[in-house]
Motif scaffolding. Structure first.
Motif, short mmCIF file in Angstrom:
data_model
loop_
_atom_site.label_atom_id
_atom_site.label_comp_id
_atom_site.label_asym_id
_atom_site.label_seq_id
_atom_site.Cartn_x
_atom_site.Cartn_y
_atom_site.Cartn_z
N UNK A 223 -2.68 -87.56 -33.71
CA UNK A 223 -1.77 -86.69 -34.44
C UNK A 223 -0.40 -86.69 -33.74
N UNK A 224 0.60 -87.23 -34.40
CA UNK A 224 1.95 -87.25 -33.84
C UNK A 224 2.75 -86.07 -34.39
N UNK A 225 3.54 -85.44 -33.52
CA UNK A 225 4.40 -84.34 -33.95
C UNK A 225 5.77 -84.93 -34.27
N UNK A 226 6.23 -84.73 -35.49
CA UNK A 226 7.54 -85.25 -35.90
C UNK A 226 8.43 -84.08 -36.31
N UNK A 227 9.66 -84.13 -35.87
CA UNK A 227 10.58 -83.02 -36.09
C UNK A 227 10.82 -82.78 -37.58
N UNK A 228 10.75 -81.51 -37.97
CA UNK A 228 10.90 -81.16 -39.37
C UNK A 228 12.33 -80.74 -39.72
#
Length: 381
Positions: A223-228
């Motif tokens: 699970x990668x966290x990508x800026x929203x």
């Protein structure tokens, strides 16, 4: 005809000579032997020690030379890990170590001409980098997605994506395994990143400001966290994701939410964390410039300032606004989360600057004393 042939042969010889000179120039004098700054300027611990685990915020102080080689990058991280270990803050399978936003991004300067690590201007450094990687830069520029407004910035950060992803994963994964802790590797700019067969891969699409979680056994969480919510400076070349895509992670210390910098200012992010039952929240941040932390707040960056916050624009400092309107207050009020840490990058990254002070949500919400340098901040959960 003979004259024309001689001219062509002469021109060809000149081109070969120029190409030879360019290749020699481009492949010599790379990296830097400049001594790295390895020191801790401040430490602090919050809460009471317990068997629940803890979060160690690495307020890293970085300079261009820290990215001159893979060895330098690893040495910098290991230094901070060792200092935390000396404090007995690295508990196997219970500790979370978080690095600041953009910490991995400057691997774009890996193995470049030595002059870029000492030049004071980032524009000059980037020009030298583009010239040395002219073919790679041009190929990336020509393949740049049509939706990207700032194709130059996109191409600079995307042209070395494969090596950046490899060094970033190899370094953090090996250290997470060595110290048996979970590491949130700050963030890194990568084109359409994904985890495939346990490896961080790039697919050549839009750039995402991405944070990665490395497990205690050295594996990379898929699970990668990508800026929203990209800031105004990022909107021209960084693609956002929907807030509901923000993941929550199971760790030895509980369920962890990760919000990249500006995402911590928006209710939609906390709605996601609440719906996924996060126990605590991590926020890697980067605030560019010098001295802004204590100057009057100018409002939201890249988005409209909410009505309830407009009265504070110009009246409170940027640091005070981070405490009042971001993770330190919103996590508890909007998601019922009582523990969190927001860590900022420090350093001398050419003339970009880096500002901020680690913010802690524990018994109360507050920013740690401003030092403008490196710090280790521990939070017991």
């Amino acid at each position: 005809m003979k004259t024309t042939r001689k001219i062509l042969l002469s021109a060809g010889s000149v081109l070969v000579l120029l190409l030879t000179f360019y290749l020699v120039w481009a492949n010599t004098g790379l990296g830097s032997e400049t001594k790295q700054s390895l020191k801790i300027d401040a430490t602090a611990s919050y809460g009471d020690s317990s068997n629940k685990g803890n979060v160690v915020g690495i307020q890293a102080f970085v300079e261009p030379v820290d990215y001159a080689s893979e060895a330098n990058f690893r040495r910098k991280i290991r230094f901070y890990m060792e200092e935390a270990k000396k404090k007995n803050w690295l508990i196997p399978n219970k500790s979370i170590v978080v690095f600041p936003e953009y910490f991995g991004t400057w691997l774009v300067a890996l193995q470049e001409k030595e002059r870029i690590y000492s030049t004071p201007e980032i524009e000059e450094g980037m020009q030298t980098m583009v010239l040395r990687n002219a073919g790679r830069f041009l190929a990336t520029f020509l393949k740049c997605p049509q939706d990207v407004q700032d194709k130059l910035k996109y191409s600079v950060f995307a042209m070395k994506a494969e090596v950046i992803a490899r060094v970033y994963q190899d370094t953090f994964a090996s250290l997470a395994k060595e110290y048996k802790v979970t590491i949130v590797g700050g963030s890194v700019l990568l084109p359409d990143p994904v985890v495939e067969n346990g490896l961080l891969k790039t697919r050549g699409g839009l750039l995402y400001n991405t944070s990665v979680v490395f497990e205690t056994d050295g594996t990379i969480n898929p699970q990668l966290i990508k800026k929203a919510f990209p800031t105004a400076d990022e909107l021209g070349f960084i693609c956002p994701v929907k807030p509901e895509a923000i993941p929550v992670f199971n760790t030895g210390a509980g369920k962890m939410g990760v919000l990249i910098c500006a995402d911590a200012w928006f209710s939609e992010a906390y709605q996601t964390l609440k719906s996924k039952s996060a126990d605590f929240v991590i926020t890697p941040s980067y605030s560019n410039g010098y001295g802004y932390w204590q100057q009057p707040w100018s409002g939201y960056s890249g988005s409209k300032t909410p009505e309830k916050a407009k009265a504070d624009v110009g009246k409170i400092s940027l640091g005070e606004a981070w405490v009042k309107y971001a993770m330190a207050t919103r996590a508890k009020e909007e998601a019922g989360i009582k523990k969190g840490i927001n860590v900022f990058l420090q350093g001398k990254l050419w003339n970009l600057g880096a500002d901020g002070s680690t913010i802690v949500l524990s018994d109360s919400a507050h920013a740690t004393p401003f030092v403008g340098k490196s710090a280790l901040i521990n939070l017991w959960l």
